[in-house]
Design a protein around this motif. Structure first.
Motif, PDB file in Angstrom:
ATOM      1  N   ALA A 121       0.818  -1.215   0.000  1.00 42.62           N
ATOM      2  CA  ALA A 121       0.000   0.000   0.000  1.00 42.62           C
ATOM      3  C   ALA A 121       0.853   1.267   0.000  1.00 42.62           C
ATOM      4  N   HIS A 122       2.176   1.122   0.042  1.00 44.21           N
ATOM      5  CA  HIS A 122       3.057   2.283  -0.021  1.00 44.21           C
ATOM      6  C   HIS A 122       3.164   2.747  -1.470  1.00 44.21           C
ATOM      7  N   GLY A 123       3.683   3.941  -1.664  1.00 39.65           N
ATOM      8  CA  GLY A 123       3.895   4.475  -3.003  1.00 39.65           C
ATOM      9  C   GLY A 123       3.137   5.774  -3.211  1.00 39.65           C
ATOM     10  N   ASP A 124       3.053   6.187  -4.469  1.00 38.67           N
ATOM     11  CA  ASP A 124       2.436   7.450  -4.845  1.00 38.67           C
ATOM     12  C   ASP A 124       1.371   7.191  -5.901  1.00 38.67           C
ATOM     13  N   LYS A 125       0.190   7.680  -5.654  1.00 39.75           N
ATOM     14  CA  LYS A 125      -0.931   7.474  -6.573  1.00 39.75           C
ATOM     15  C   LYS A 125      -0.604   7.958  -7.984  1.00 39.75           C
ATOM     16  N   ARG A 126       0.270   8.942  -8.117  1.00 38.67           N
ATOM     17  CA  ARG A 126       0.634   9.470  -9.427  1.00 38.67           C
ATOM     18  C   ARG A 126       1.422   8.457 -10.246  1.00 38.67           C
ATOM     19  N   ASN A 127       1.971   7.433  -9.577  1.00 37.92           N
ATOM     20  CA  ASN A 127       2.718   6.365 -10.238  1.00 37.92           C
ATOM     21  C   ASN A 127       1.724   5.263 -10.621  1.00 37.92           C
ATOM     22  N   LYS A 128       1.585   4.988 -11.889  1.00 40.88           N
ATOM     23  CA  LYS A 128       0.579   4.047 -12.388  1.00 40.88           C
ATOM     24  C   LYS A 128       0.701   2.656 -11.744  1.00 40.88           C
ATOM     25  N   GLU A 129       1.921   2.179 -11.553  1.00 42.45           N
ATOM     26  CA  GLU A 129       2.112   0.851 -10.954  1.00 42.45           C
ATOM     27  C   GLU A 129       1.604   0.815  -9.510  1.00 42.45           C
ATOM     28  N   ASP A 130       1.908   1.871  -8.754  1.00 41.74           N
ATOM     29  CA  ASP A 130       1.418   1.945  -7.376  1.00 41.74           C
ATOM     30  C   ASP A 130      -0.105   1.974  -7.364  1.00 41.74           C
ATOM     31  N   PHE A 131      -0.683   2.810  -8.212  1.00 47.09           N
ATOM     32  CA  PHE A 131      -2.141   2.950  -8.268  1.00 47.09           C
ATOM     33  C   PHE A 131      -2.822   1.613  -8.581  1.00 47.09           C
ATOM     34  N   GLU A 132      -2.308   0.885  -9.561  1.00 47.54           N
ATOM     35  CA  GLU A 132      -2.902  -0.408  -9.928  1.00 47.54           C
ATOM     36  C   GLU A 132      -2.732  -1.435  -8.808  1.00 47.54           C
ATOM     37  N   ARG A 133      -1.574  -1.431  -8.146  1.00 51.28           N
ATOM     38  CA  ARG A 133      -1.345  -2.362  -7.033  1.00 51.28           C
ATOM     39  C   ARG A 133      -2.346  -2.067  -5.909  1.00 51.28           C
ATOM     40  N   TRP A 134      -2.612  -0.791  -5.627  1.00 48.72           N
ATOM     41  CA  TRP A 134      -3.577  -0.412  -4.597  1.00 48.72           C
ATOM     42  C   TRP A 134      -4.968  -0.911  -4.943  1.00 48.72           C
ATOM     43  N   ARG A 135      -5.333  -0.801  -6.204  1.00 44.97           N
ATOM     44  CA  ARG A 135      -6.676  -1.254  -6.614  1.00 44.97           C
ATOM     45  C   ARG A 135      -6.814  -2.765  -6.425  1.00 44.97           C
ATOM     46  N   GLN A 136      -5.724  -3.494  -6.602  1.00 51.05           N
ATOM     47  CA  GLN A 136      -5.756  -4.936  -6.381  1.00 51.05           C
ATOM     48  C   GLN A 136      -5.911  -5.261  -4.893  1.00 51.05           C
ATOM     49  N   LEU A 137      -5.352  -4.437  -4.020  1.00 49.62           N
ATOM     50  CA  LEU A 137      -5.487  -4.662  -2.582  1.00 49.62           C
ATOM     51  C   LEU A 137      -6.948  -4.623  -2.143  1.00 49.62           C
ATOM     52  N   ALA A 138      -7.750  -3.834  -2.829  1.00 48.70           N
ATOM     53  CA  ALA A 138      -9.179  -3.730  -2.488  1.00 48.70           C
ATOM     54  C   ALA A 138      -9.916  -5.033  -2.757  1.00 48.70           C
ATOM     55  N   LYS A 139      -9.350  -5.904  -3.558  1.00 42.18           N
ATOM     56  CA  LYS A 139     -10.010  -7.164  -3.923  1.00 42.18           C
ATOM     57  C   LYS A 139      -9.711  -8.298  -2.947  1.00 42.18           C
ATOM     58  N   VAL A 140      -8.841  -8.033  -1.970  1.00 35.61           N
ATOM     59  CA  VAL A 140      -8.495  -9.056  -0.980  1.00 35.61           C
ATOM     60  C   VAL A 140      -9.585  -9.087   0.082  1.00 35.61           C
ATOM     61  N   GLY A 141     -10.138 -10.258   0.330  1.00 33.14           N
ATOM     62  CA  GLY A 141     -11.175 -10.403   1.352  1.00 33.14           C
ATOM     63  C   GLY A 141     -12.536  -9.946   0.852  1.00 33.14           C
ATOM     64  N   ILE A 142     -13.450  -9.772   1.797  1.00 34.75           N
ATOM     65  CA  ILE A 142     -14.791  -9.295   1.480  1.00 34.75           C
ATOM     66  C   ILE A 142     -15.012  -7.981   2.224  1.00 34.75           C
ATOM     67  N   GLN A 143     -16.095  -7.308   1.942  1.00 34.55           N
ATOM     68  CA  GLN A 143     -16.337  -5.986   2.523  1.00 34.55           C
ATOM     69  C   GLN A 143     -16.278  -5.964   4.048  1.00 34.55           C
ATOM     70  N   THR A 144     -16.661  -7.035   4.698  1.00 36.16           N
ATOM     71  CA  THR A 144     -16.646  -7.047   6.162  1.00 36.16           C
ATOM     72  C   THR A 144     -15.282  -7.413   6.738  1.00 36.16           C
ATOM     73  N   ASP A 145     -14.312  -7.770   5.884  1.00 39.12           N
ATOM     74  CA  ASP A 145     -12.942  -8.034   6.337  1.00 39.12           C
ATOM     75  C   ASP A 145     -12.192  -6.718   6.440  1.00 39.12           C
ATOM     76  N   ARG A 146     -12.417  -6.011   7.509  1.00 38.88           N
ATOM     77  CA  ARG A 146     -11.788  -4.698   7.697  1.00 38.88           C
ATOM     78  C   ARG A 146     -11.107  -4.646   9.054  1.00 38.88           C
ATOM     79  N   HIS A 147     -10.042  -3.869   9.105  1.00 38.28           N
ATOM     80  CA  HIS A 147      -9.378  -3.582  10.375  1.00 38.28           C
ATOM     81  C   HIS A 147      -9.774  -2.168  10.756  1.00 38.28           C
ATOM     82  N   MET A 148     -10.545  -2.023  11.821  1.00 35.89           N
ATOM     83  CA  MET A 148     -11.012  -0.714  12.277  1.00 35.89           C
ATOM     84  C   MET A 148      -9.981  -0.119  13.227  1.00 35.89           C
TER      85      MET A 148
END
Length: 175
Positions: A121-148
């Motif tokens: 989840a580190h990096g800079d959103k302006r970097n396309k590779e970082d941005f795409e990696r972040w979007r993939q992180l959202a696909k791990v688990g289900i919506q209720t799998d959150r750390h509050m």
């Protein structure tokens, strides 16, 4: 997303627009590799009526640079504002800025991917590779799998403008 209530009804320009905060979380039990108490330093720039720009300098998310569409809500003019946003990782963020007490209180709902794979989840959103990696992180688990995580931070610096953060173009897309 509009400022609530409308910017005409509250002092958005005076209280929050273009305001830049640097703040430290004192997280109980968080320690550096050398055993010292660790502060999690965050930097938030309330860029405009619907954007925030931020950097994370301490803690498990250190090394993350992002900008996002945000909604602002005035709780008490001149005193308390709330800012909310959703990240590409699926993390839900809510920040309350207490102006007179120089405090930031947050509630973060980290996606499972973001929390369990913090380095990715580190990096800079302006970097396309970082941005795409972040979007993939959202696909791990289900919506209720959150750390509050609910924390309170003390403001170290409060000023106007970008500071060391990179400016953004409000036409750039966000999720």
């Amino acid at each position: 997303m509009p400022v609530l209530p409308s910017p005409d009804a509250v002092p958005f320009e005076q209280d929050i627009k273009n305001r830049h905060l640097i703040y430290d979380y004192d997280v109980p039990g968080a320690q550096t590799d050398s055993g010292k108490d660790e502060k999690w330093r965050y930097e938030m720039w309330f860029h405009s009526e619907d954007r925030i720009v931020y950097a994370i300098h301490g803690g498990p998310m250190a090394g993350r640079y992002n900008y996002q569409t945000a909604s602002y809500q005035c709780v008490r003019p001149g005193e308390i504002w709330q800012c909310n946003w959703l990240e590409e990782t699926g993390t839900i963020c809510s920040l309350v800025y207490d102006i007179p007490n120089r405090k930031v209180t947050t509630l973060l709902g980290f996606s499972k991917g973001h929390w369990t794979q913090a380095e990715a989840a580190h990096g800079d959103k302006r970097n396309k590779e970082d941005f795409e990696r972040w979007r993939q992180l959202a696909k791990v688990g289900i919506q209720t799998d959150r750390h509050m995580l609910a924390e309170q931070a003390s403001i170290v610096e409060d000023f106007r403008g970008a500071g060391e953060l990179k400016d953004i173009d409000v036409s750039w897309p966000t999720i």
